[in-house]
Enzyme design. Structure first.
Site, PDB file in Angstrom:
ATOM      1  N   ASP A 129       0.818  -1.214   0.000  1.00 20.65           N
ATOM      2  CA  ASP A 129       0.000   0.000   0.000  1.00 20.65           C
ATOM      3  C   ASP A 129       0.853   1.266   0.000  1.00 20.65           C
ATOM      4  O   ASP A 129       0.366   2.357  -0.293  1.00 20.65           O
ATOM      5  CB  ASP A 129      -0.954   0.013   1.195  1.00 20.65           C
ATOM      6  N   GLU A 130       2.163   1.114   0.281  1.00 27.41           N
ATOM      7  CA  GLU A 130       3.020   2.294   0.367  1.00 27.41           C
ATOM      8  C   GLU A 130       3.234   2.976  -0.981  1.00 27.41           C
ATOM      9  O   GLU A 130       3.710   4.115  -1.034  1.00 27.41           O
ATOM     10  CB  GLU A 130       4.363   1.935   0.999  1.00 27.41           C
TER      11      GLU A 130
END
Length: 284
Positions: A129-130
């Protein structure tokens, strides 16, 4: 959803690492008809002990580099799918030396995509998700598949790059690929460099825990078992070319997680030191 895909022989890259090894255990336990070839370079983050004891007729370990095109040409034929977990993933390390992240996360993904294209193999790409950057602490929004990429660290930028390669290889060359972007994992076999194991091992060793900045950075925590089941579902039922976001609605601030660990050890919840925040640290 696409037609159900039923693989019998899969390659799991990084299968001796934390998340990859948990996926191997999951497949062996839940899908007895599937055979797994683990491809792992056995860097500091890869531990063959993580898959020790699994049946040898179901799991084979090949020690090698995902960037090794000749090796991939030897082992990929005869497999139905590649599930790509292998990555340099520690943000602090990426700030200290970005080069290994470029090699493994970008060049390694390129080599695997070319192998999948050459040999007609289904490919699933495990990401983070980064790649989306961060959200404000009070933002009611969540990341979606359409959220623009806005990576903050050398680590997340190389993972974003690898995601874009997967999309291009699907669109341009027709590689049967899917992507999943998952939030923070916890569970067995996690390397001690990561946040929760680091706090636990510090307490075991009598070292006072340390916390970046104000500790209000928030992560959505998911148990690696739930991540594994989601990846298997995407691999076998996902629509080719799609991106899937995996989360658990388990948002916790870093300071709250640390205080839970301290509580479990019978320590005062403020028995830690604050240190200067990491550059580019995602807020939420």
């Amino acid at each position: 959803m696409s037609e159900i895909f039923e693989p019998e022989n899969i390659i799991v890259t990084g299968g001796c690492g934390f998340i990859g090894s948990n996926f191997v255990h999951y497949v062996v336990r839940e899908h007895p008809g599937v055979r797994v070839t683990v491809l792992d370079k056995l860097t500091y983050a890869g531990n063959p002990g993580n898959i020790a004891g699994l049946p040898e007729d179901r799991v084979e370990l090949v020690v090698g580099d995902i960037c090794d095109r000749e090796l991939l040409d030897r082992i990929v034929p005869g497999h139905d799918a590649i599930v790509h977990y292998a990555a340099e993933s520690h943000n602090d390390n990426s700030i200290a030396d970005p080069e290994p992240f470029l090699r493994t996360n970008v060049e390694g993904t390129y080599a695997l995509l070319e192998a999948a294209r050459k040999h007609g193999v289904r490919y699933h790409h495990v990401s983070t998700d980064e790649v989306y950057g961060d959200l404000a602490l009070d933002d009611p929004a969540r990341f979606t598949e359409e959220t623009p990429y806005h990576p903050a660290s050398p680590y997340s930028s190389t993972k974003a790059s690898s995601d874009l390669l997967v999309r291009a290889w699907h669109r341009t060359f027709g590689v049967r690929a899917t992507i999943s972007n998952c939030s923070n994992n916890y569970g067995p076999y996690q390397h001690v460099e990561k946040f929760i194991p680091r706090q636990i091992t510090n307490l075991i060793d009598g070292v006072r825990p340390k916390l970046y900045g104000d500790g209000l950075n928030v992560r959505d925590w998911i148990h690696t078992e739930d991540h594994s089941s989601a990846v298997w579902t995407i691999l076998t039922r996902g629509r080719i070319g799609e991106t899937y976001l995996i989360g658990a609605d388990g948002e916790r601030s870093n300071v709250d997680v640390l205080r839970e660990v301290l509580k479990a050890f019978g320590r005062d919840e403020d028995d830690f030191d604050r240190v200067r925040d990491r550059p580019g640290h995602d807020r939420r």
